[in-house]
Design an enzyme around this catalytic site. Structure first.
Site, mmCIF file in Angstrom:
data_model
loop_
_atom_site.group_PDB
_atom_site.id
_atom_site.type_symbol
_atom_site.label_atom_id
_atom_site.label_comp_id
_atom_site.label_asym_id
_atom_site.label_seq_id
_atom_site.Cartn_x
_atom_site.Cartn_y
_atom_site.Cartn_z
ATOM 1 N N GLU A 208 -7.285 10.016 1.955
ATOM 2 C CA GLU A 208 -5.993 9.507 2.392
ATOM 3 C C GLU A 208 -5.196 10.081 3.404
ATOM 4 O O GLU A 208 -4.798 9.337 4.176
ATOM 5 C CB GLU A 208 -5.038 9.619 1.022
ATOM 6 C CG GLU A 208 -5.557 8.801 -0.189
ATOM 7 C CD GLU A 208 -5.245 7.240 -0.056
ATOM 8 O OE1 GLU A 208 -4.883 6.899 1.085
ATOM 9 O OE2 GLU A 208 -5.551 6.784 -1.063
ATOM 10 N N ARG A 212 -4.551 7.283 6.319
ATOM 11 C CA ARG A 212 -3.189 7.472 6.675
ATOM 12 C C ARG A 212 -2.534 8.105 7.816
ATOM 13 O O ARG A 212 -1.967 7.508 8.513
ATOM 14 C CB ARG A 212 -2.504 7.387 5.183
ATOM 15 C CG ARG A 212 -2.915 6.374 4.135
ATOM 16 C CD ARG A 212 -1.798 6.469 3.003
ATOM 17 N NE ARG A 212 -2.425 5.927 1.744
ATOM 18 C CZ ARG A 212 -1.832 5.576 0.780
ATOM 19 N NH1 ARG A 212 -0.609 5.329 0.871
ATOM 20 N NH2 ARG A 212 -2.497 5.157 -0.194
HETATM 21 C C1 DMJ Z 1 -5.179 1.021 1.380
HETATM 22 O O1 DMJ Z 1 -4.762 2.350 1.476
HETATM 23 C C2 DMJ Z 1 -6.479 0.880 2.223
HETATM 24 O O2 DMJ Z 1 -6.759 -0.328 2.467
HETATM 25 C C3 DMJ Z 1 -7.582 1.445 1.327
HETATM 26 O O3 DMJ Z 1 -8.765 1.310 1.879
HETATM 27 C C4 DMJ Z 1 -7.593 0.848 -0.144
HETATM 28 N N1 DMJ Z 1 -6.073 0.739 -0.643
HETATM 29 C C5 DMJ Z 1 -5.020 0.490 0.205
HETATM 30 C C6 DMJ Z 1 -4.553 -0.728 0.090
HETATM 31 O O4 DMJ Z 1 -4.560 -1.510 -0.916
#
Ligand code: DMJ
Length: 583
Positions: A208, A212
């Site tokens: 994450e 992100r």
């Molecule tokens: C996002 O954080 C990213 O696309 C990830 O790969 C999967 N899930 C979420 C959105 O649903």
């Protein structure tokens, strides 16, 4: 450390093609209604978020433990699914379902910063051209007025919970920039400069944080040229490196940013690492090596690739679990949704990002997709194409919302596929898009459930109560956008517009936007969470869907799995530090 030979002489910032300048279309003087509408959605949500950050986040940078948030974005939860880490009946790992992700803040513009961003060589992207079939008629001026009122209403909304990580602020930066919301972008930048500090005793999800934060910071850097984003991305990446200190080099799922101690999720097949987590680092890590000249990042992800290449795969499929101590697969579950998804995505995107020179990645992607087609993709009784989940030799006829991203992936990978299968993969992408649209259309709210079945006479509908929620996820709209780019079939804009209206109608709340707990109920309750990917992905893909193709063209930009655009690296004959030439 010597600077890599491949870097442009003027500095390490922006590889050709120069992001910003050539990549964006010319300004129009006015925005169309649909464009204004989506822009207001984004602006409203971001301002709402930032109000909380400004007034409620502590100034001090050292905290014993992030608690957002962190529990939600970065620490595993047991309850749902997510593109990389959700499994049926089981686990929300990456922030989905957490109660406090949205933050609110009144954002203030700054002309000085605005002027800095407008320095020559760093031009601002103009507003995109929006042409919305079906939207212009459907969008009434009263609707737009409501958007404005909503925007005013949320500016000083009350935040719920507290966050110290600013996930949405970082995740939304490039969306703001792309839309020309530069005052808000600069406020986000100021917050990051003053508050975002990783010297904390906190345990985070490597995946994450990578998609992100590092992805968001790198995209913000490439788009704006502001050094602070690169510096923060590198600082954070350094903090993640200890996660790779395992007997195999397959990283732990979590790492403590201060101690560097790593561990895996307790629920993951006897201490395994997750395919979609350790397999979704490549894009960002290659860019880190490119930008810094430090070979470590590149070597870490290439080591993972090499190790996987040596392993036997049951039926040619990649199981979702791999033990980082033994180097053996865990349970033989394979998914193109939660736990597996972005691993496949990053194989394709590694190839695209390398200017199609990383043929090893392309071949690995092609082989994986071939096995997926053979074992996981089926047609329902009424002819809907779906992607099921493989569990110990048995196909579960259920598809997750997360899996819907694969329609876009197949379309993106069509060009360059082996044999003359480009048409086949574009068609497969279209079929998945259709199925996922059906999953939306068969609900009361016209928003898609978390998972839907193709069994016992049921087609594209959720059965279990805990699969009926919609948490502002992007995957279906992501696929509409890719399909639009490759076909220009107006139905994709029509479907995107339906989703836009449904989100506005059913997910707008006084404090921003919220997930809903049951898409089959005409009176849904909210989960009171605005996921950071709503601004990073969902609204970005919608905006791109209604924009012209020269806004972030796909031959120059590759979107990470959190929709953060990173430029294609045109390395010519140069190589990345730490690599041998792939040519
Ligand atoms: C996002 O954080 C990213 O696309 C990830 O790969 C999967 N899930 C979420 C959105 O649903």
């Amino acid at each position: 450390m010597t600077a890599p030979a491949l870097l442009p002489p003027s500095g390490r910032r922006i590889p050709a093609p120069a992001p910003g300048a050539a990549s964006f279309p010319h300004h129009r003087a006015t925005l169309r209604l649909s464009e204004k509408f989506i822009l207001l959605l984004i602006l409203g949500a971001f301002i709402t978020l930032c109000f909380g950050a400004f007034f409620f986040l502590p100034d001090g940078s050292k905290h014993k433990r992030f608690d957002l948030g962190l529990e939600d974005v970065l620490i595993p939860h047991v309850d749902g699914m997510g593109r990389a880490g959700r499994q049926s009946g089981a686990h929300v790992i990456h922030g989905e379902g957490g109660p406090h992700e949205h933050r609110h803040r009144c954002l203030l513009g700054s002309q000085a910063l605005s002027n800095r961003l407008r320095l020559p060589g760093n031009p601002l992207p103009p507003a995109p051209v929006v042409d919305t079939p079906g939207a212009s008629g459907g969008l009434k001026s009263s609707h737009l007025e409501h958007g404005k009122d909503g925007y005013r209403g949320v500016v000083c909304g009350t935040p719920a919970g507290n966050s110290q990580m600013g996930a949405t602020i970082v995740d939304a930066l490039d969306t703001l920039f792309m839309m020309g919301l530069h005052d808000e972008f600069r406020d986000g930048q100021a917050w990051i400069e003053q508050n975002l500090d990783f010297s904390v005793n906190a345990e985070v999800s490597v995946f994450e944080v990578n998609i992100r934060f590092i992805g968001g910071l790198l995209a913000a850097y490439y788009l704006s040229g502001q050094e602070v984003f690169k510096a923060k991305a590198v600082q954070l990446a350094e903090k993640l490196l200890p996660a790779f200190n395992t007997p195999t080099g397959i990283p732990w799922a979590m790492v403590n940013l201060k101690s560097g101690v790593g561990r895996n999720w307790g629920w993951a097949s006897a201490g395994s690492s997750i395919l979609a987590e350790f397999g979704t680092l490549h894009m960002e890590f290659v860019h880190l090596t490119y930008l810094t000249g430090n070979p470590a990042y590149y070597q870490k992800v290439m080591h993972i690739r090499k190790l996987l290449a040596k392993m036997e795969r049951p039926n040619g499929l990649y199981p979702n679990y791999l033990n980082p101590r033994t180097g053996r697969w865990g349970q033989h579950h394979t998914s193109v949704g939660g736990l597996g998804d972005s691993f496949y995505e990053y194989l394709l995107k590694a190839w695209l990002m390398s200017d199609k020179t990383d043929t090893e990645a392309r071949k690995t992607y092609d082989d994986a997709v071939e096995a997926i087609e053979r074992h996981l993709i089926r047609k329902s009784n009424s002819g809907l194409t779906f992607i099921g989940e493989w569990k110990n030799g048995h196909l579960e006829r259920k598809m997750g919302h997360l899996t819907c991203f694969a329609g876009g992936m197949f379309a993106l990978g069509a060009d360059g596929s082996p044999g003359d299968k480009a048409g086949h993969y574009l068609q497969l992408g279209a079929e998945i898009a259709h199925t996922c649209h059906e999953s939306y259309d068969r609900t009361v709210l016209k928003l898609g459930p978390e998972a839907f079945k193709f069994d016992s006479g049921l087609e594209a509908v959720a059965v279990r109560q805990n699969e009926k929620y919609y948490i502002l996820r992007p995957e279906v709209i992501e696929t509409y956008w890719y399909m639009w780019r490759f076909t220009h079939d107006p139905k994709y804009r029509q479907w995107g517009w339906e989703a836009t209206q449904a989100i506005d109608r059913y997910c707008r709340v006084s404090g921003g936007f919220s997930g809903v707990k049951d898409v089959y109920s005409s009176n849904p309750t909210y989960d009171d969470v605005q996921q950071s990917f709503f601004l990073a992905e969902t609204l970005k893909y919608l905006y791109l869907l209604f924009s012209s193709d020269d806004l972030l063209p796909l031959d120059s930009w590759v979107f990470n799995t959190e929709a953060h655009p990173l430029p294609v690296l045109h390395l010519g004959n140069a190589t990345l530090p730490g690599s041998e030439s792939r040519r």
